[in-house]
Design a protein around this motif. Structure first.
Motif, PDB file in Angstrom:
ATOM      1  N   SER A  70       0.836  -1.217   0.000  1.00  0.00           N
ATOM      2  CA  SER A  70       0.000   0.000   0.000  1.00  0.00           C
ATOM      3  C   SER A  70       0.865   1.260   0.000  1.00  0.00           C
ATOM      4  N   GLU A  71       2.091   1.148   0.541  1.00  0.00           N
ATOM      5  CA  GLU A  71       2.937   2.346   0.674  1.00  0.00           C
ATOM      6  C   GLU A  71       4.049   2.367  -0.377  1.00  0.00           C
ATOM      7  N   CYS A  72       3.671   2.279  -1.651  1.00  0.00           N
ATOM      8  CA  CYS A  72       4.738   2.271  -2.668  1.00  0.00           C
ATOM      9  C   CYS A  72       4.467   3.318  -3.744  1.00  0.00           C
ATOM     10  N   TYR A  73       5.480   3.609  -4.554  1.00  0.00           N
ATOM     11  CA  TYR A  73       5.269   4.455  -5.734  1.00  0.00           C
ATOM     12  C   TYR A  73       4.649   3.563  -6.804  1.00  0.00           C
ATOM     13  N   LEU A  74       3.359   3.746  -7.016  1.00  0.00           N
ATOM     14  CA  LEU A  74       2.612   2.818  -7.857  1.00  0.00           C
ATOM     15  C   LEU A  74       3.129   2.797  -9.298  1.00  0.00           C
ATOM     16  N   GLU A  75       3.483   3.960  -9.804  1.00  0.00           N
ATOM     17  CA  GLU A  75       3.928   4.004 -11.202  1.00  0.00           C
ATOM     18  C   GLU A  75       5.164   3.147 -11.434  1.00  0.00           C
ATOM     19  N   SER A  76       6.087   3.230 -10.484  1.00  0.00           N
ATOM     20  CA  SER A  76       7.310   2.448 -10.624  1.00  0.00           C
ATOM     21  C   SER A  76       7.009   0.952 -10.471  1.00  0.00           C
ATOM     22  N   ALA A  77       6.073   0.619  -9.578  1.00  0.00           N
ATOM     23  CA  ALA A  77       5.689  -0.789  -9.399  1.00  0.00           C
ATOM     24  C   ALA A  77       5.024  -1.328 -10.669  1.00  0.00           C
ATOM     25  N   VAL A  78       4.213  -0.498 -11.308  1.00  0.00           N
ATOM     26  CA  VAL A  78       3.515  -0.928 -12.531  1.00  0.00           C
ATOM     27  C   VAL A  78       4.528  -1.173 -13.651  1.00  0.00           C
ATOM     28  N   LEU A  79       5.426  -0.216 -13.842  1.00  0.00           N
ATOM     29  CA  LEU A  79       6.416  -0.352 -14.919  1.00  0.00           C
ATOM     30  C   LEU A  79       7.316  -1.577 -14.677  1.00  0.00           C
ATOM     31  N   GLY A  80       7.816  -1.705 -13.439  1.00  0.00           N
ATOM     32  CA  GLY A  80       8.709  -2.820 -13.108  1.00  0.00           C
ATOM     33  C   GLY A  80       8.012  -4.160 -13.295  1.00  0.00           C
ATOM     34  N   THR A  81       6.751  -4.233 -12.905  1.00  0.00           N
ATOM     35  CA  THR A  81       6.021  -5.497 -13.008  1.00  0.00           C
ATOM     36  C   THR A  81       5.775  -5.847 -14.474  1.00  0.00           C
ATOM     37  N   MET A  82       5.419  -4.852 -15.264  1.00  0.00           N
ATOM     38  CA  MET A  82       5.196  -5.125 -16.689  1.00  0.00           C
ATOM     39  C   MET A  82       6.489  -5.624 -17.347  1.00  0.00           C
ATOM     40  N   GLN A  83       7.588  -4.961 -17.027  1.00  0.00           N
ATOM     41  CA  GLN A  83       8.864  -5.380 -17.646  1.00  0.00           C
ATOM     42  C   GLN A  83       9.263  -6.784 -17.179  1.00  0.00           C
ATOM     43  N   ALA A  84       9.091  -7.050 -15.888  1.00  0.00           N
ATOM     44  CA  ALA A  84       9.532  -8.343 -15.357  1.00  0.00           C
ATOM     45  C   ALA A  84       8.615  -9.481 -15.799  1.00  0.00           C
ATOM     46  N   ALA A  85       7.346  -9.153 -16.058  1.00  0.00           N
ATOM     47  CA  ALA A  85       6.410 -10.212 -16.463  1.00  0.00           C
ATOM     48  C   ALA A  85       6.522 -10.529 -17.954  1.00  0.00           C
ATOM     49  N   PHE A  86       6.787  -9.498 -18.777  1.00  0.00           N
ATOM     50  CA  PHE A  86       6.660  -9.714 -20.221  1.00  0.00           C
ATOM     51  C   PHE A  86       7.960  -9.597 -21.005  1.00  0.00           C
ATOM     52  N   GLY A  87       9.038  -9.161 -20.363  1.00  0.00           N
ATOM     53  CA  GLY A  87      10.332  -9.135 -21.038  1.00  0.00           C
ATOM     54  C   GLY A  87      10.697 -10.561 -21.448  1.00  0.00           C
ATOM     55  N   ARG A  88      11.254 -10.721 -22.635  1.00  0.00           N
ATOM     56  CA  ARG A  88      11.613 -12.036 -23.185  1.00  0.00           C
ATOM     57  C   ARG A  88      10.387 -12.966 -23.195  1.00  0.00           C
ATOM     58  N   GLN A  89       9.202 -12.340 -23.370  1.00  0.00           N
ATOM     59  CA  GLN A  89       7.937 -13.080 -23.441  1.00  0.00           C
ATOM     60  C   GLN A  89       7.673 -13.899 -22.167  1.00  0.00           C
ATOM     61  N   GLY A  90       8.235 -13.446 -21.054  1.00  0.00           N
ATOM     62  CA  GLY A  90       8.011 -14.175 -19.799  1.00  0.00           C
ATOM     63  C   GLY A  90       8.798 -15.473 -19.744  1.00  0.00           C
ATOM     64  N   GLN A  91       9.734 -15.635 -20.659  1.00  0.00           N
ATOM     65  CA  GLN A  91      10.511 -16.876 -20.695  1.00  0.00           C
ATOM     66  C   GLN A  91      11.879 -16.690 -20.027  1.00  0.00           C
ATOM     67  N   LYS A  92      11.877 -16.054 -18.861  1.00  0.00           N
ATOM     68  CA  LYS A  92      13.092 -15.981 -18.056  1.00  0.00           C
ATOM     69  C   LYS A  92      12.800 -16.786 -16.803  1.00  0.00           C
ATOM     70  N   CYS A  93      13.820 -17.464 -16.297  1.00  0.00           N
ATOM     71  CA  CYS A  93      13.600 -18.165 -15.020  1.00  0.00           C
ATOM     72  C   CYS A  93      13.243 -17.150 -13.956  1.00  0.00           C
ATOM     73  N   SER A  94      13.706 -15.911 -14.122  1.00  0.00           N
ATOM     74  CA  SER A  94      13.479 -14.872 -13.114  1.00  0.00           C
ATOM     75  C   SER A  94      12.185 -14.089 -13.351  1.00  0.00           C
ATOM     76  N   SER A  95      11.468 -14.355 -14.440  1.00  0.00           N
ATOM     77  CA  SER A  95      10.264 -13.561 -14.775  1.00  0.00           C
ATOM     78  C   SER A  95       9.298 -13.477 -13.609  1.00  0.00           C
ATOM     79  N   CYS A  96       8.624 -12.351 -13.524  1.00  0.00           N
ATOM     80  CA  CYS A  96       7.587 -12.193 -12.499  1.00  0.00           C
ATOM     81  C   CYS A  96       6.304 -12.822 -13.041  1.00  0.00           C
ATOM     82  N   SER A  97       5.779 -13.835 -12.364  1.00  0.00           N
ATOM     83  CA  SER A  97       4.533 -14.425 -12.858  1.00  0.00           C
ATOM     84  C   SER A  97       3.399 -14.281 -11.853  1.00  0.00           C
ATOM     85  N   ARG A  98       3.714 -13.632 -10.716  1.00  0.00           N
ATOM     86  CA  ARG A  98       2.660 -13.328  -9.739  1.00  0.00           C
ATOM     87  C   ARG A  98       2.847 -11.898  -9.242  1.00  0.00           C
TER      88      ARG A  98
END
Ligand code: NAP
Ligand code: MG
Length: 523
Positions: free
Chosen positions: A304-332
């Protein structure tokens, strides 16, 4: 200890494709790679290279963005080839382990120089053979350049004689020596960097290896092995035997000549290898060592206490970079209920702007997934997900020309549902609502994996709690959970994510060494 390395290690800088100079070089490299399509590449067994022009006995590697484009062909190896390669590696080990470490490092640094010269070419092969976008490919080849430098430095350190506690009537020391012959079994998702890292560290430490590349990406694998040869690596130190995991992979794992297995891939295959190598084979005189990096089900906690814009951008990049085919990808994405709706709305809006298409076109943000099997599996998970939550972005796939899947967000998913627990390995993000930070942490730790994790909050006390309780090998605070850099973020996970060997870390080379202690009576 004297050292060859006068300057501190620095990560290789990335190309900036907004500059004409870099962009044009990459376009030229792509055109040149296309002019080489369909070429045959050999198998390398000790000093012998063998080609096969008969498609019946070859692995054909196609462009996942365009199924009709044949990147190249390699002979499909047999168990007999694997046996010959292990014999050659066993023989070569006797000479290679005696080559002074300075000389072994020189070869790796030559390879680094050659790779820097041929960077655009390797980037282009990564784009065309494994469907990565330009920036992803560039990051991967830069990582390979880093490995050649970083592992050489640490091998120099670990291979030097080390002091032991003094004793009046003795002179003693400890020295790390190589293990022997290794089987290198990499995945397709980082076809250059992971394959190269699994070769460079053991080889610079004095071991010899047999590499079985992933069947989807053998051409890049061959290109790297060839580069090592051009850099002066004696033939026989690295053999290259493409073939199926079941046939060549299993043979390499089970042979009594194999001393260690350096593996990166799925949980299922890793667990299977772990079971098999525990069995003592006839004439085997050691316990095999297993260095394994496996799957993940990584989460971002959005507090609840975060900079939402940065969380949104980071999550989008981590979930969809390399089509989500990274062992490190964010899937949740596990999101505090007070910011849940806003976060989802912002994420959906941003994600809808992403373009999916052939990775050779720089304008696309997502390329294809690797093959039809991966495409089917991911679509099946999306179908399961549509019943376990609500699809709010993407959801569709198209395998007409290549294997394209839209970046997909599924909201209102329960923490313990299938799509929140199993590794999907594609562009699919499950969004989960949490009552508070404690519950979010508990949910984040609820899977069998423990690879990467991200926490977005400005609350120091919560960050401290995450450092203490979020059980992952790579934890990131107020930034995305992908993009580990050599030396900066030594990489590897807990539980079913692997043996936590920490690639790109100062101790990684130690995985391929064993310590010998010498005590000498002086009076
Ligand atoms: P995979 O299916 O497990 O394959 C990995 C390698 O193992 C391939 O070379 C494969 O050969 C070989 N193999 C398959 N069956 C085998 C057997 N029975 N014995 C010996 N070798 C066998 O994994 P993938 O699909 O290539 O890669 C994706 C997985 O890797 C994901 O789970 C991802 O999370 C994980 N990964 C982890 C990390 C990490 O650092 N933790 C990094 C990257 C990827 P074939 O290609 O011929 O099947
Ligand atoms: Mg596979």
């Amino acid at each position: 200890m004297t050292t060859k390395f006068k300057k501190a290690f620095r990560n290789c800088e990335y190309f900036d494709y907004s500059k004409d100079e870099h962009k044009n070089s990459m376009l030229e490299a792509i055109a040149k790679t296309k002019s080489e399509f369909g070429k045959e590449y050999p198998q390398v067994v000790g000093p012998v290279k063998r080609w096969d022009k008969d498609p019946k006995y070859c692995i054909s590697s196609y462009n996942p963005s365009n199924k009709t484009e044949l990147i190249g062909m390699v002979p499909k190896g047999t168990q007999e080839n694997a046996k010959d390669a292990l014999d050659a590696a066993t023989k070569t080990f006797e000479t290679w382990k005696r080559v002074p470490i300075e000389k072994r490092i020189d070869i790796m640094l030559n390879a680094r120089k050659l790779l820097i010269e041929r960077r655009h070419e390797f980037n282009a092969y990564c784009v065309l053979e494994s469907g990565q976008t330009w920036n992803e490919a560039d990051g991967e080849v830069a990582e390979t350049i880093d490995f050649l430098d970083f592992y050489s430095r640490h091998a120099e350190k670990w291979c030097a004689k080390r002091k032991v506690t003094a004793k009046a009537d003795e002179e003693g020391f400890l020295q790390y020596i190589p293990l022997g012959v290794g089987a290198v079994i990499p995945p397709w998702n980082y076809p250059c960097a992971i394959l190269a890292g699994l070769i460079i560290a053991p080889v610079v430490a004095g071991n010899t290896v047999v590499v079985k590349p992933a069947s989807d990406t053998p051409v890049i694998g061959y290109k790297f092995v060839e580069l090592l040869e051009q850099a002066g690596l004696p033939l026989g130190v690295v053999s290259f035997v493409p073939g199926s995991g079941k046939e060549v992979g299993e043979y390499l794992v089970n042979s009594p000549k194999t001393r260690f297995i350096a593996f990166t891939g799925s949980r299922d295959v890793g667990v299977h290898i772990y079971e098999s190598l525990a069995k003592q084979q006839e004439k085997q005189v050691w316990l095999k060592r297993f260095i394994a990096e496996m799957g993940g089900k990584n989460a971002h906690i959005i507090d609840s206490e975060c900079y939402l814009e940065s969380a949104v951008l980071g999550t989008m990049q981590a979930a969809f970079g390399r089509q989500g085919q990274k062992c490190s990808s964010c899937s949740r994405a596990i999101v505090d209920e007070t910011v849940y709706d806003k976060f989802v709305d912002m994420l959906v809006e941003k994600t809808r702007q992403l373009k999916v298409g052939p990775s050779e076109d720089f304008a696309n943000n997502l390329g294809p997934v690797i093959n039809k099997q991966a495409f089917d599996k991911i679509c099946q998970y999306i179908c399961i997900g549509s019943a376990q939550g609500k699809i709010v972005a993407g959801g569709r796939g198209d395998f007409g020309k290549g294997y394209f899947i839209e970046p997909t967000i599924i909201k209102d998913v329960a923490w313990n549902s299938t799509i929140a627990q199993e590794e999907i390995f594609g562009p699919v993000l499950a969004v989960i609502k949490a009552k508070n930070f404690d519950e979010a942490l508990k949910m984040a730790n609820s899977t069998e994996y423990g690879l990467t994790g991200g926490v977005y909050t400005q609350n120091e006390e919560k960050l401290e709690r995450a450092i203490r309780d979020f059980h992952v090998g790579n934890l990131y605070l107020n930034r995305k959970c992908t993009g580990a850099l050599v030396g900066v973020h030594p990489f590897g996970g807990f539980n079913h994510s692997g043996t936590d060997s920490k690639t790109g870390g100062p101790e990684y080379v130690l995985n391929f060494l064993q310590a010998k202690t010498v005590g000498r009576k002086v009076r």
